[in-house]
Motif scaffolding. Structure first.
Motif, mmCIF file in Angstrom:
data_model
loop_
_atom_site.group_PDB
_atom_site.id
_atom_site.type_symbol
_atom_site.label_atom_id
_atom_site.label_comp_id
_atom_site.label_asym_id
_atom_site.label_seq_id
_atom_site.Cartn_x
_atom_site.Cartn_y
_atom_site.Cartn_z
ATOM 1 N N GLU A 35 0.842 -1.196 0.000
ATOM 2 C CA GLU A 35 0.000 0.000 0.000
ATOM 3 C C GLU A 35 0.876 1.245 0.000
ATOM 4 O OE1 GLU A 35 -3.447 0.669 2.228
ATOM 5 O OE2 GLU A 35 -4.146 -1.403 2.106
ATOM 6 N N ALA A 36 0.438 2.243 -0.750
ATOM 7 C CA ALA A 36 1.173 3.499 -0.839
ATOM 8 C C ALA A 36 1.102 4.239 0.492
ATOM 9 C CB ALA A 36 0.586 4.342 -1.960
ATOM 10 N N PRO A 37 1.981 5.244 0.704
ATOM 11 C CA PRO A 37 2.052 5.933 1.998
ATOM 12 C C PRO A 37 0.741 6.575 2.462
ATOM 13 C CG PRO A 37 3.613 6.865 0.397
ATOM 14 C CD PRO A 37 3.027 5.659 -0.221
ATOM 15 N N LYS A 38 -0.049 7.110 1.529
ATOM 16 C CA LYS A 38 -1.299 7.764 1.954
ATOM 17 C C LYS A 38 -2.498 6.920 1.556
ATOM 18 C CE LYS A 38 0.440 12.459 1.789
ATOM 19 N NZ LYS A 38 0.587 13.615 0.927
ATOM 20 N N HIS A 39 -3.592 7.099 2.279
ATOM 21 C CA HIS A 39 -4.820 6.388 1.918
ATOM 22 C C HIS A 39 -5.907 7.409 1.605
ATOM 23 C CE1 HIS A 39 -7.571 2.963 1.741
ATOM 24 N NE2 HIS A 39 -8.447 3.775 2.304
ATOM 25 N N VAL A 186 -18.701 0.159 -8.599
ATOM 26 C CA VAL A 186 -18.161 1.436 -8.118
ATOM 27 C C VAL A 186 -19.121 2.070 -7.118
ATOM 28 C CG1 VAL A 186 -17.418 3.769 -8.815
ATOM 29 C CG2 VAL A 186 -17.053 1.824 -10.353
ATOM 30 N N ASN A 187 -18.615 2.394 -5.943
ATOM 31 C CA ASN A 187 -19.338 3.230 -4.997
ATOM 32 C C ASN A 187 -18.804 4.647 -5.200
ATOM 33 O OD1 ASN A 187 -20.174 4.729 -2.815
ATOM 34 N ND2 ASN A 187 -19.717 3.154 -1.285
ATOM 35 N N GLU A 188 -19.586 5.465 -5.900
ATOM 36 C CA GLU A 188 -19.108 6.806 -6.272
ATOM 37 C C GLU A 188 -18.779 7.670 -5.063
ATOM 38 O OE1 GLU A 188 -20.914 9.159 -9.536
ATOM 39 O OE2 GLU A 188 -22.312 7.465 -9.612
ATOM 40 N N LYS A 189 -19.437 7.374 -3.932
ATOM 41 C CA LYS A 189 -19.212 8.185 -2.727
ATOM 42 C C LYS A 189 -17.877 7.853 -2.080
ATOM 43 C CE LYS A 189 -23.898 9.353 -1.469
ATOM 44 N NZ LYS A 189 -25.018 8.402 -1.571
ATOM 45 N N ASP A 190 -17.375 6.649 -2.347
ATOM 46 C CA ASP A 190 -16.081 6.266 -1.776
ATOM 47 C C ASP A 190 -15.361 5.297 -2.709
ATOM 48 O OD1 ASP A 190 -13.872 5.672 -0.343
ATOM 49 O OD2 ASP A 190 -14.909 4.694 1.336
ATOM 50 N N LEU A 191 -14.418 5.829 -3.447
ATOM 51 C CA LEU A 191 -13.691 4.994 -4.415
ATOM 52 C C LEU A 191 -12.732 4.028 -3.723
ATOM 53 C CD1 LEU A 191 -12.973 7.536 -7.311
ATOM 54 C CD2 LEU A 191 -14.850 5.893 -7.098
ATOM 55 N N SER A 192 -12.601 4.141 -2.397
ATOM 56 C CA SER A 192 -11.803 3.151 -1.663
ATOM 57 C C SER A 192 -12.676 2.126 -0.966
ATOM 58 C CB SER A 192 -10.874 3.834 -0.656
ATOM 59 O OG SER A 192 -9.818 4.462 -1.349
ATOM 60 N N SER A 193 -13.942 2.066 -1.358
ATOM 61 C CA SER A 193 -14.827 1.043 -0.812
ATOM 62 C C SER A 193 -14.925 -0.102 -1.806
ATOM 63 C CB SER A 193 -16.211 1.652 -0.559
ATOM 64 O OG SER A 193 -17.162 0.628 -0.411
ATOM 65 N N SER A 203 -6.365 4.628 -4.775
ATOM 66 C CA SER A 203 -5.447 5.454 -3.993
ATOM 67 C C SER A 203 -3.995 5.129 -4.347
ATOM 68 C CB SER A 203 -5.718 5.195 -2.504
ATOM 69 O OG SER A 203 -4.798 5.858 -1.685
ATOM 70 N N ASP A 204 -3.699 3.849 -4.451
ATOM 71 C CA ASP A 204 -2.325 3.428 -4.750
ATOM 72 C C ASP A 204 -1.918 3.812 -6.174
ATOM 73 O OD1 ASP A 204 -2.229 2.397 -2.219
ATOM 74 O OD2 ASP A 204 -2.323 0.294 -2.810
ATOM 75 N N ILE A 205 -2.808 3.605 -7.126
ATOM 76 C CA ILE A 205 -2.450 3.937 -8.518
ATOM 77 C C ILE A 205 -2.308 5.450 -8.684
ATOM 78 C CG2 ILE A 205 -3.248 3.888 -10.928
ATOM 79 C CD1 ILE A 205 -4.186 1.050 -10.465
ATOM 80 N N TRP A 212 5.208 7.401 -6.784
ATOM 81 C CA TRP A 212 5.485 6.383 -5.753
ATOM 82 C C TRP A 212 5.778 5.052 -6.428
ATOM 83 C CZ3 TRP A 212 2.140 2.109 -4.402
ATOM 84 C CH2 TRP A 212 2.658 1.324 -3.361
ATOM 85 N N THR A 213 6.789 4.351 -5.931
ATOM 86 C CA THR A 213 7.098 3.014 -6.453
ATOM 87 C C THR A 213 7.284 2.062 -5.286
ATOM 88 O OG1 THR A 213 9.484 3.409 -6.426
ATOM 89 C CG2 THR A 213 8.332 3.956 -8.466
#
Ligand code: NAG
Length: 214
Positions: A35-39, A186-193, A203-205, A212-213
């Protein structure tokens, strides 16, 4: 498609466990995106803006080490670069977006694992780990045609996903389409759901696009 998602999910869970580190050491091939540094979460506009995305050339330089670490040869790298650029042009998808997706899915390993759904035995494989896409599990030193076939498989799926979200190369289309590519809905209200897939996928992409690598 649904079965394919479950496999992606299992791969993600497995790669987070200590047992899979052993498997990875043995096979060198279990896909393990960190997982990338930020969420980031919420609607698409809560994710990094397009101006944070680095150029294809900058991202290419940043990511070649990780590809080589997966066993890609110099000619694999040349062919991946050509394939990302030609397929991107053909489908109207920015090559840097394809590059970031590929790094998320397989770290650019041209010999990335192929898994099979049960009981129907359909493959999920290749550089873009997509449903019924070509894969060359464990092989390196591939031809340009072989590598292009994997990139094209992923681009075709993603183009379909984009068409549901306005078909632009802006975050308002790209981020929901990435969610769809990973989880099928897709949950448009939360793309991390994404309970059945990889929640941090978008978030990672987005952070890979920012340099970030892993
Ligand atoms: C979105 O992409 C996935 C690949 O992960 C593909 O299987 C699916 O058919 C696409 N969905 C739509 C509705 O375009």
């Amino acid at each position: 498609m649904y079965a394919a998602k479950i496999f992606v999910f299992i791969a993600a869970v497995v790669s987070a466990s200590p047992i899979s580190s052993l498997m990875q050491a043995e096979t060198g091939n279990v896909l393990a995106a960190r997982e990338a540094p930020k969420h980031y979460s919420g609607t698409w506009d809560k994710f990094p803006a397009k101006k944070t995305w680095k150029s294809f050339d900058a991202l290419w330089k940043l990511n070649t080490k990780a590809m080589k670490a997966k066993g890609d040869t110099d000619s694999d790298l040349t062919n991946i670069k050509k394939a990302l650029q030609s397929v991107g042009k053909k489908y109207g998808i920015e090559d840097r977006v394809l590059l970031a997706m590929m790094m998320q899915e397989s770290h650019g390993d041209v010999g990335a694992i192929t898994t099979y759904s049960q009981p129907d035995n359909f493959p999920t494989g290749g550089l873009f780990q997509c449903w019924k896409c070509p894969g060359f599990y464990g092989k390196h030193g591939l031809t340009l045609d072989q590598i292009t076939s994997m990139v094209e498989g992923g681009a075709k799926h993603f183009k379909e996903n984009l068409s549901h979200w306005g078909n632009t190369m802006e975050p308002k289309s790209v981020y929901p389409a990435l969610r769809m590519y990973n989880s099928g809905n897709v949950n448009e209200k939360d793309l991390s759901s994404a309970p059945n897939a990889t929640p941090a996928y978008v978030s990672d992409i987005a952070q890979r696009l920012g340099g970030w690598t892993d």
